[in-house]
Design an enzyme around this catalytic site. Structure first.
Site, PDB file in Angstrom:
ATOM      1  N   GLN A 253     -17.269  26.672 114.865  1.00 38.56           N
ATOM      2  CA  GLN A 253     -16.019  27.166 114.292  1.00 38.56           C
ATOM      3  C   GLN A 253     -15.361  28.210 115.179  1.00 38.56           C
ATOM      4  O   GLN A 253     -14.141  28.358 115.170  1.00 38.56           O
ATOM      5  CB  GLN A 253     -16.257  27.728 112.892  1.00 38.56           C
ATOM      6  CG  GLN A 253     -16.737  26.691 111.900  1.00 38.56           C
ATOM      7  CD  GLN A 253     -15.849  25.460 111.883  1.00 38.56           C
ATOM      8  OE1 GLN A 253     -14.686  25.518 111.525  1.00 38.56           O
ATOM      9  NE2 GLN A 253     -16.397  24.320 112.296  1.00 38.56           N
ATOM     10  N   HIS A 256     -12.538  27.084 117.514  1.00 42.11           N
ATOM     11  CA  HIS A 256     -11.166  26.981 117.036  1.00 42.11           C
ATOM     12  C   HIS A 256     -10.445  28.300 117.331  1.00 42.11           C
ATOM     13  O   HIS A 256     -11.013  29.384 117.125  1.00 42.11           O
ATOM     14  CB  HIS A 256     -11.121  26.738 115.531  1.00 42.11           C
ATOM     15  CG  HIS A 256     -11.584  25.376 115.125  1.00 42.11           C
ATOM     16  ND1 HIS A 256     -10.932  24.229 115.488  1.00 42.11           N
ATOM     17  CD2 HIS A 256     -12.648  24.978 114.380  1.00 42.11           C
ATOM     18  CE1 HIS A 256     -11.548  23.182 114.982  1.00 42.11           C
ATOM     19  NE2 HIS A 256     -12.601  23.603 114.320  1.00 42.11           N
ATOM     20  N   GLU A 320     -14.571  29.249 104.037  1.00 44.98           N
ATOM     21  CA  GLU A 320     -14.156  27.850 104.072  1.00 44.98           C
ATOM     22  C   GLU A 320     -15.388  26.943 104.105  1.00 44.98           C
ATOM     23  O   GLU A 320     -15.487  25.978 103.356  1.00 44.98           O
ATOM     24  CB  GLU A 320     -13.288  27.620 105.312  1.00 44.98           C
ATOM     25  CG  GLU A 320     -12.842  26.184 105.502  1.00 44.98           C
ATOM     26  CD  GLU A 320     -12.111  25.984 106.823  1.00 44.98           C
ATOM     27  OE1 GLU A 320     -11.522  24.908 106.989  1.00 44.98           O
ATOM     28  OE2 GLU A 320     -12.141  26.885 107.688  1.00 44.98           O
ATOM     29  N   HIS A 321     -16.316  27.259 105.013  1.00 43.73           N
ATOM     30  CA  HIS A 321     -17.562  26.515 105.140  1.00 43.73           C
ATOM     31  C   HIS A 321     -18.733  27.460 104.893  1.00 43.73           C
ATOM     32  O   HIS A 321     -18.789  28.544 105.482  1.00 43.73           O
ATOM     33  CB  HIS A 321     -17.723  25.937 106.548  1.00 43.73           C
ATOM     34  CG  HIS A 321     -16.540  25.158 107.036  1.00 43.73           C
ATOM     35  ND1 HIS A 321     -15.586  25.702 107.877  1.00 43.73           N
ATOM     36  CD2 HIS A 321     -16.155  23.892 106.804  1.00 43.73           C
ATOM     37  CE1 HIS A 321     -14.670  24.786 108.149  1.00 43.73           C
ATOM     38  NE2 HIS A 321     -14.984  23.670 107.499  1.00 43.73           N
ATOM     39  N   ASP A 354     -17.132  17.718 108.845  1.00 45.45           N
ATOM     40  CA  ASP A 354     -15.867  17.581 109.560  1.00 45.45           C
ATOM     41  C   ASP A 354     -15.518  16.126 109.825  1.00 45.45           C
ATOM     42  O   ASP A 354     -14.341  15.758 109.834  1.00 45.45           O
ATOM     43  CB  ASP A 354     -15.934  18.317 110.903  1.00 45.45           C
ATOM     44  CG  ASP A 354     -15.491  19.756 110.795  1.00 45.45           C
ATOM     45  OD1 ASP A 354     -14.936  20.137 109.750  1.00 45.45           O
ATOM     46  OD2 ASP A 354     -15.699  20.507 111.764  1.00 45.45           O
ATOM     47  N   HIS A 413      16.110  26.609  68.098  1.00 46.89           N
ATOM     48  CA  HIS A 413      14.855  25.852  68.093  1.00 46.89           C
ATOM     49  C   HIS A 413      14.452  25.523  66.652  1.00 46.89           C
ATOM     50  O   HIS A 413      14.059  24.395  66.337  1.00 46.89           O
ATOM     51  CB  HIS A 413      13.729  26.661  68.760  1.00 46.89           C
ATOM     52  CG  HIS A 413      13.791  26.702  70.250  1.00 46.89           C
ATOM     53  ND1 HIS A 413      14.810  27.295  70.935  1.00 46.89           N
ATOM     54  CD2 HIS A 413      12.929  26.222  71.196  1.00 46.89           C
ATOM     55  CE1 HIS A 413      14.588  27.205  72.240  1.00 46.89           C
ATOM     56  NE2 HIS A 413      13.456  26.545  72.425  1.00 46.89           N
TER      57      HIS A 413
END
Length: 423
Positions: A253, A256, A320-321, A354, A413
């Site tokens: 990761q 990235h 996230e993971h 992934d 109403h």
């Protein structure tokens, strides 16, 4: 390279801290969106020349190029993509929702119907490498949901075409139309439509900061799935874990741009071994510069007293993971409250999710797993409810509706209901 913090000696805010992108790009993105809205294809092509250094023959990719990309793909790689696609289909078919009808009172019918979204736009990043995995992950659930039209956009390479692997994946996933455009301008095109790109009802898919900001700004004109930020991983590992595995998973990761990699362990020996392993593995990693920059900004190793404390820290970070590299990982699954995707056991790396396992890899980032989850079939449907009362049932309910309405000072109403009581 990577900081080692003792959970007993630092505050939770220091553990949670993360370097953010401070650029204010909202004005730039707003200008791009307005330009595309006003000038359509001409603006798209201009930005494609400016940002992607590409001169595509046309914005839309002909269907025969998708067929050719699939036919020309290396047979072994094609087999892998097709098997991964079937794994993704098998997982997401179980998410399909059906409507329901409730009819437990005389003259009363209530229900919910589930309808696929008509047109879905899927953004596929180009960047430094093609991402056919994202094509499969984002388009197959839309297909399973029954969306009549799936429109994909992706930035072209300098030769003016989208990478063949992305086109082949689009054909496998069942994408209907593909366009050569990327960035905030592509999101704007999907939201407002141009002479070539159709206006869609919802935009999904990850992208850089400009894409994320564009999705934020067009929300309301179209639906969106999430505002995705840089990728992150949190690995919980005990002293029995292999430092090679932990180091490799963290680097997966960190490579990235802007990635965040965190190890939480109850073993100081493992922490030191992982640092050494990361240094060795970085030396042969083609993405070393990116990974090193990510680790220096957002890399951490956190020492805890035990694994339950590590899980509590994970819940605070909402990664996230999340990898649980421990004995009996299913024993801890119920304790995990905030995570996008959970990888159980020492033999289940994040990379498996992934590409191949079948669960979705488009996940909530930057702590948003506290309130959101992975991309799913549900993102591609909308729900309507319906109500039926017979005249007898309405006459019985009318005074109750009127009483409720008058409590809120909404006399019209009340009268709307009472007009039925006299029929």
């Amino acid at each position: 390279m990577i900081k080692i913090l003792d959970a007993e000696q630092v505050s939770l805010s220091e553990i949670l801290s993360r370097t953010e992108d401070k650029r204010d790009i909202s004005g730039i993105v707003a200008g791009i969106i307005d330009d595309v809205r006003q000038n359509g294809d001409a603006a798209l092509l201009r930005y494609t020349r400016e940002f992607d250094k590409a001169e595509p023959d046309a914005l839309e990719v002909p269907q025969e190029l998708l067929d050719k990309a699939l036919a020309d793909m290396d047979p072994e790689l094609r087999a892998v993509l097709e098997e991964a696609a079937e794994n993704i289909r098998a997982f997401h078919r179980r998410q399909v929702q059906h409507g329901f009808v409730v009819n437990d009172k005389p003259g009363v019918v209530l229900g919910q119907k589930v309808t696929p979204i008509e047109k879905v736009g899927v953004y596929i990043p180009g960047g430094t490498a093609p991402l056919p995995s994202t094509v499969l992950m984002d388009c197959i659930p839309a297909k399973i949901a029954g969306c009549p039209e799936i429109v994909m956009v992706s930035p072209p390479t300098c030769n003016g075409d989208i990478h063949p692997a992305i086109l082949a994946a689009a054909r496998i996933a069942g994408v209907d139309r593909v366009f050569r455009c990327g960035g905030a301008q592509a999101v704007a095109a999907l939201a407002y439509g141009t002479e070539s790109v159709p206006k869609v009802d919802k935009v999904v898919g990850p992208g850089n900061a400009f894409v994320a900001e564009a999705k934020r700004q067009v929300f309301g004109i179209v639906g969106i799935d999430m505002i995705a930020g840089p990728s992150d991983i949190l690995v919980i590992a005990d002293g029995k874990s292999d430092p090679r595995h932990a180091a490799a998973d963290l680097l997966s990761q960190a490579e990235h741009t802007g990635g965040c990699a965190v190890l939480v362990t109850d073993s100081s020996a493992l922490a030191q071994a992982v640092v050494q392993e990361m240094e060795q593995q970085l030396e042969t990693l083609p993405t070393k510069a990116t990974a090193q920059a990510s680790l220096e900004k957002n890399g951490k190793i956190i020492l805890t007293r035990d694994i339950p404390e590590a899980v509590r820290i994970a819940n605070a970070l909402a990664p996230e993971h999340l990898e649980l590299c421990v004995d009996n990982p299913f024993d801890y699954l119920g304790q995990v409250k905030n995570a996008g995707s959970i990888f159980l056991g020492r033999s289940t790396p994040e990379a498996l999710g992934d590409y191949f396992a079948g669960a979705n890899h488009t996940l909530p980032t930057y702590g948003t797993a506290r309130f959101s989850g992975p991309l799913s079939v549900e993102e591609f449907v909308k729900k309507s409810q319906f109500i039926y009362y017979s005249s007898e049932a309405m006459a019985e309910a009318a005074p109750k509706v009127a009483a409720f309405a008058r409590q809120e000072s909404l006399e019209a109403h009340a009268r709307s209901a009472l007009t039925r009581s006299a029929e």
